[in-house]
Enzyme design. Structure first.
Site, PDB file in Angstrom:
ATOM      1  N   CYS A 298       0.824  -1.208   0.000  1.00  0.00           N
ATOM      2  CA  CYS A 298       0.000   0.000   0.000  1.00  0.00           C
ATOM      3  C   CYS A 298       0.864   1.266   0.000  1.00  0.00           C
ATOM      4  O   CYS A 298       1.894   1.341   0.671  1.00  0.00           O
ATOM      5  CB  CYS A 298      -0.923   0.002   1.213  1.00  0.00           C
ATOM      6  SG  CYS A 298      -2.071   1.391   1.211  1.00  0.00           S
TER       7      CYS A 298
ATOM      8  N   CYS B 188       0.259   4.984   6.950  1.00  0.00           N
ATOM      9  CA  CYS B 188      -0.385   4.771   8.253  1.00  0.00           C
ATOM     10  C   CYS B 188       0.601   4.075   9.210  1.00  0.00           C
ATOM     11  O   CYS B 188       1.036   2.949   8.931  1.00  0.00           O
ATOM     12  CB  CYS B 188      -1.651   3.933   8.082  1.00  0.00           C
ATOM     13  SG  CYS B 188      -2.703   4.551   6.735  1.00  0.00           S
TER      14      CYS B 188
ATOM     15  N   CYS C  43       0.337   0.332  10.311  1.00  0.00           N
ATOM     16  CA  CYS C  43      -0.122  -0.699   9.373  1.00  0.00           C
ATOM     17  C   CYS C  43       0.992  -1.544   8.765  1.00  0.00           C
ATOM     18  O   CYS C  43       1.901  -1.029   8.104  1.00  0.00           O
ATOM     19  CB  CYS C  43      -0.935  -0.065   8.257  1.00  0.00           C
ATOM     20  SG  CYS C  43      -1.705  -1.330   7.212  1.00  0.00           S
TER      21      CYS C  43
ATOM     22  N   CYS D 185     -16.451  -9.541   5.572  1.00  0.00           N
ATOM     23  CA  CYS D 185     -15.853  -8.238   5.291  1.00  0.00           C
ATOM     24  C   CYS D 185     -14.594  -8.408   4.449  1.00  0.00           C
ATOM     25  O   CYS D 185     -13.655  -9.107   4.848  1.00  0.00           O
ATOM     26  CB  CYS D 185     -15.524  -7.541   6.607  1.00  0.00           C
ATOM     27  SG  CYS D 185     -14.738  -5.944   6.342  1.00  0.00           S
TER      28      CYS D 185
ATOM     29  N   CYS E 112     -19.551  -6.588   3.709  1.00  0.00           N
ATOM     30  CA  CYS E 112     -18.869  -5.350   4.080  1.00  0.00           C
ATOM     31  C   CYS E 112     -17.590  -5.286   3.254  1.00  0.00           C
ATOM     32  O   CYS E 112     -17.011  -6.315   2.931  1.00  0.00           O
ATOM     33  CB  CYS E 112     -18.540  -5.363   5.575  1.00  0.00           C
ATOM     34  SG  CYS E 112     -17.623  -3.893   6.104  1.00  0.00           S
TER      35      CYS E 112
ATOM     36  N   CYS F 111     -19.620   1.629   8.637  1.00  0.00           N
ATOM     37  CA  CYS F 111     -18.825   0.981   9.681  1.00  0.00           C
ATOM     38  C   CYS F 111     -17.598   1.867   9.869  1.00  0.00           C
ATOM     39  O   CYS F 111     -16.774   1.988   8.958  1.00  0.00           O
ATOM     40  CB  CYS F 111     -18.417  -0.423   9.252  1.00  0.00           C
ATOM     41  SG  CYS F 111     -17.270  -1.217  10.390  1.00  0.00           S
TER      42      CYS F 111
ATOM     43  N   ARG G  24     -17.841  -2.917  17.979  1.00  0.00           N
ATOM     44  CA  ARG G  24     -17.081  -4.155  17.739  1.00  0.00           C
ATOM     45  C   ARG G  24     -15.748  -4.150  18.467  1.00  0.00           C
ATOM     46  O   ARG G  24     -14.935  -3.235  18.305  1.00  0.00           O
ATOM     47  CB  ARG G  24     -16.852  -4.367  16.239  1.00  0.00           C
ATOM     48  CG  ARG G  24     -16.106  -5.683  15.960  1.00  0.00           C
ATOM     49  CD  ARG G  24     -16.011  -6.048  14.483  1.00  0.00           C
ATOM     50  NE  ARG G  24     -17.306  -5.979  13.869  1.00  0.00           N
ATOM     51  CZ  ARG G  24     -17.625  -5.131  12.882  1.00  0.00           C
ATOM     52  NH1 ARG G  24     -16.733  -4.310  12.409  1.00  0.00           N
ATOM     53  NH2 ARG G  24     -18.830  -5.132  12.390  1.00  0.00           N
TER      54      ARG G  24
HETATM   55  N1  SAM Z   1      -6.732   0.323   3.085  1.00  0.00           N
HETATM   56  C1  SAM Z   1      -8.028   0.574   3.564  1.00  0.00           C
HETATM   57  C2  SAM Z   1      -8.081   1.740   4.539  1.00  0.00           C
HETATM   58  O1  SAM Z   1      -7.063   2.101   5.117  1.00  0.00           O
HETATM   59  O2  SAM Z   1      -9.173   2.265   4.719  1.00  0.00           O
HETATM   60  C3  SAM Z   1      -8.699  -0.626   4.199  1.00  0.00           C
HETATM   61  C4  SAM Z   1      -7.920  -1.572   5.069  1.00  0.00           C
HETATM   62  S1  SAM Z   1      -7.196  -0.898   6.556  1.00  0.00           S
HETATM   63  C5  SAM Z   1      -6.068  -2.179   7.007  1.00  0.00           C
HETATM   64  C6  SAM Z   1      -8.534  -0.919   7.725  1.00  0.00           C
HETATM   65  C7  SAM Z   1      -8.273  -0.489   9.122  1.00  0.00           C
HETATM   66  O3  SAM Z   1      -7.555  -1.483   9.830  1.00  0.00           O
HETATM   67  C8  SAM Z   1      -7.465   0.759   9.381  1.00  0.00           C
HETATM   68  O4  SAM Z   1      -8.201   1.920   9.186  1.00  0.00           O
HETATM   69  C9  SAM Z   1      -7.075   0.589  10.825  1.00  0.00           C
HETATM   70  O5  SAM Z   1      -8.047   1.184  11.672  1.00  0.00           O
HETATM   71  C10 SAM Z   1      -7.062  -0.926  11.017  1.00  0.00           C
HETATM   72  N2  SAM Z   1      -5.707  -1.424  11.300  1.00  0.00           N
HETATM   73  C11 SAM Z   1      -4.713  -1.565  10.409  1.00  0.00           C
HETATM   74  N3  SAM Z   1      -3.578  -2.024  11.001  1.00  0.00           N
HETATM   75  C12 SAM Z   1      -3.869  -2.179  12.312  1.00  0.00           C
HETATM   76  C13 SAM Z   1      -3.112  -2.605  13.445  1.00  0.00           C
HETATM   77  N4  SAM Z   1      -1.828  -2.941  13.349  1.00  0.00           N
HETATM   78  N5  SAM Z   1      -3.729  -2.642  14.645  1.00  0.00           N
HETATM   79  C14 SAM Z   1      -5.034  -2.283  14.758  1.00  0.00           C
HETATM   80  N6  SAM Z   1      -5.796  -1.870  13.725  1.00  0.00           N
HETATM   81  C15 SAM Z   1      -5.233  -1.804  12.512  1.00  0.00           C
HETATM   82  C1  DTB Z   2     -11.190  -2.534  11.393  1.00  0.00           C
HETATM   83  O1  DTB Z   2     -11.548  -1.528  12.045  1.00  0.00           O
HETATM   84  N1  DTB Z   2     -10.345  -3.464  11.815  1.00  0.00           N
HETATM   85  C2  DTB Z   2     -10.107  -4.461  10.817  1.00  0.00           C
HETATM   86  C3  DTB Z   2     -11.099  -4.057   9.718  1.00  0.00           C
HETATM   87  N2  DTB Z   2     -11.608  -2.806  10.175  1.00  0.00           N
HETATM   88  C4  DTB Z   2     -10.713  -4.039   8.326  1.00  0.00           C
HETATM   89  C5  DTB Z   2      -8.668  -4.585  10.395  1.00  0.00           C
HETATM   90  C6  DTB Z   2      -7.734  -4.896  11.523  1.00  0.00           C
HETATM   91  C7  DTB Z   2      -6.386  -5.097  10.950  1.00  0.00           C
HETATM   92  C8  DTB Z   2      -5.360  -5.525  11.962  1.00  0.00           C
HETATM   93  C9  DTB Z   2      -4.022  -5.682  11.387  1.00  0.00           C
HETATM   94  C10 DTB Z   2      -3.893  -6.748  10.346  1.00  0.00           C
HETATM   95  O2  DTB Z   2      -4.350  -7.915  10.545  1.00  0.00           O
HETATM   96  O3  DTB Z   2      -3.273  -6.502   9.294  1.00  0.00           O
HETATM   97 FE1  SF4 Z   3      -2.860   1.205   3.355  1.00  0.00          FE
HETATM   98 FE2  SF4 Z   3      -2.795   0.076   5.740  1.00  0.00          FE
HETATM   99 FE3  SF4 Z   3      -3.224   2.668   5.550  1.00  0.00          FE
HETATM  100 FE4  SF4 Z   3      -5.139   0.936   4.724  1.00  0.00          FE
HETATM  101  S1  SF4 Z   3      -4.395   1.211   6.810  1.00  0.00           S
HETATM  102  S2  SF4 Z   3      -4.407   2.775   3.668  1.00  0.00           S
HETATM  103  S3  SF4 Z   3      -3.825  -0.727   3.968  1.00  0.00           S
HETATM  104  S4  SF4 Z   3      -1.336   1.601   4.949  1.00  0.00           S
END
Ligand code: SAM
Ligand code: DTB
Ligand code: SF4
Length: 302
Positions: A39, A43, A46, A83, A114, A174, A246
């Site tokens: 990506c 973030c 992430c 989802c 979702c 959501c 959730r």
């Molecule tokens: N890329 C899209 C976005 O950012 O909207 C969708 C997927 S993204 C992984 C969805 C959500 O997962 C993020 O907004 C964040 O709140 C959550 N998330 C990602 N990495 C995480 C982590 N290490 N611990 C907890 N929540 C996480």
């Molecule tokens: C949300 O709030 N939590 C989920 C879902 N929406 C997409 C993602 C959590 C991701 C946790 C880190 C991972 O497994 O990569």
């Molecule tokens: Fe990309 Fe992760 Fe940010 Fe979603 S949360 S936009 S997958 S870097």
């Protein structure tokens, strides 16, 4: 509110919870990463951001059959919502073509659907809705005041814009955030205020506890006091009385007792299945055993 004595806060949350929900029923959503890693965003939490070296490999969009097989397996285990998550900054028109096919196929199974695909452009939300999408997940992640310390490649307003498109297309929203990123208690309250003041509030509010993944900037920081996490759930319940709250990422590291406190505080939905997107989630067997011990039933589809 977050500073109330814990017993008072939990009592308020339980009281509100019982006015709007069966306190012994919890909704089960299963996640699938349909497009992992690589990506472009930054973030700080992430593991899927290309710029951090986390060991997550970038893979292309999964084929429809694989998504359908995962959805059937989730349904067989008892999940009522499926989802689909993609590590995109924003999907292209061609991506939407493929995801709408997936949504149609999953919806045909009788599952709620979702998707979480990043920022949506004109027409995308409508196309997803037409394909049978029930919910779109897009998180605010944290309070506006803390946001800039976590993400720089898109701003808070970008998120609000996507959420407005989702809402205008008639999709259920959501939307939640992450705690444990080094934010203050006031900033946790600030996130909840943003969510609760959306008109209307999101139907589904994921509260994630940061899963620290080595290689991300936020790994290695102090973890959040678990009682602060419970307080955040309780305050979400009180401020968003009719939303599903959730208990999301971070459950794998939580004890059964801590999860039970979260349910007492008004959490009534979980991610169910042994994987989140790239990190582990409790095994379904462990969750079923916990539900049995607590007298919790999975919520039927509605
Ligand atoms: N890329 C899209 C976005 O950012 O909207 C969708 C997927 S993204 C992984 C969805 C959500 O997962 C993020 O907004 C964040 O709140 C959550 N998330 C990602 N990495 C995480 C982590 N290490 N611990 C907890 N929540 C996480
Ligand atoms: C949300 O709030 N939590 C989920 C879902 N929406 C997409 C993602 C959590 C991701 C946790 C880190 C991972 O497994 O990569
Ligand atoms: Fe990309 Fe992760 Fe940010 Fe979603 S949360 S936009 S997958 S870097």
């Amino acid at each position: 509110m977050l500073e109330l004595p814990l017993a008072d806060l939990l009592h308020r949350a339980q009281t509100v919870h019982r006015q709007h929900f069966d306190p012994n029923a919890v909704q089960l959503s299963t996640l699938l990463s349909i497009k992992t890693g690589g990506c472009a965003e930054d973030c700080g939490y992430c593991p899927q951001a290309a710029r951090y070296h986390t060991g997550v490999e970038a893979t292309p969009l999964l084929p429809l059959e694989q998504v359908l097989a995962a959805a059937k397996a989730a349904q067989a285990r008892g999940a009522t919502r499926f989802c689909m998550g993609a590590a995109w900054r924003s999907p292209k028109d061609r991506d939407i073509d493929q995801v709408t096919e997936m949504v149609r196929a999953v919806a045909d199974l009788g599952l709620e659907t979702c998707a979480t695909l990043g920022m949506l452009r004109d027409g995308h939300a409508e196309r997803l809705k037409d394909a049978g999408l029930d919910y779109y997940n897009h998180n605010l992640d944290t309070a506006p005041e803390f946001y800039g310390q976590v993400i720089t490649t898109r701003d808070y307003q970008d998120r609000l814009d996507t959420l407005e498109r989702v809402r205008n297309a008639g999709l259920n929203v959501c939307c939640g955030g992450i705690v444990g990123m080094g934010e203050s208690r006031a900033q946790r309250a600030g996130l909840l205020a943003q969510l609760a003041n959306m008109q209307p509030a999101p139907e589904s509010v994921p509260i994630n506890n940061l899963v620290q993944v080595e290689g991300t900037p936020l790994a290695g920081n102090a973890t959040l006091d678990p009682f602060e996490f419970v307080r955040t759930i309780a305050a979400a319940r009180i401020t968003m009385p009719t939303s599903f709250v959730r208990l999301s990422a971070g459950r794998e590291a939580m004890s059964d007792e801590l999860q039970a406190l979260c349910f007492l505080a008004g959490a009534n939905s979980i991610f169910y299945g042994d994987q989140l997107l790239t990190t582990p989630n409790p095994q379904a067997d462990r969750d079923r055993a916990l539900f049995d011990r607590l007298g919790i039933r999975p919520l039927e589809s509605h």
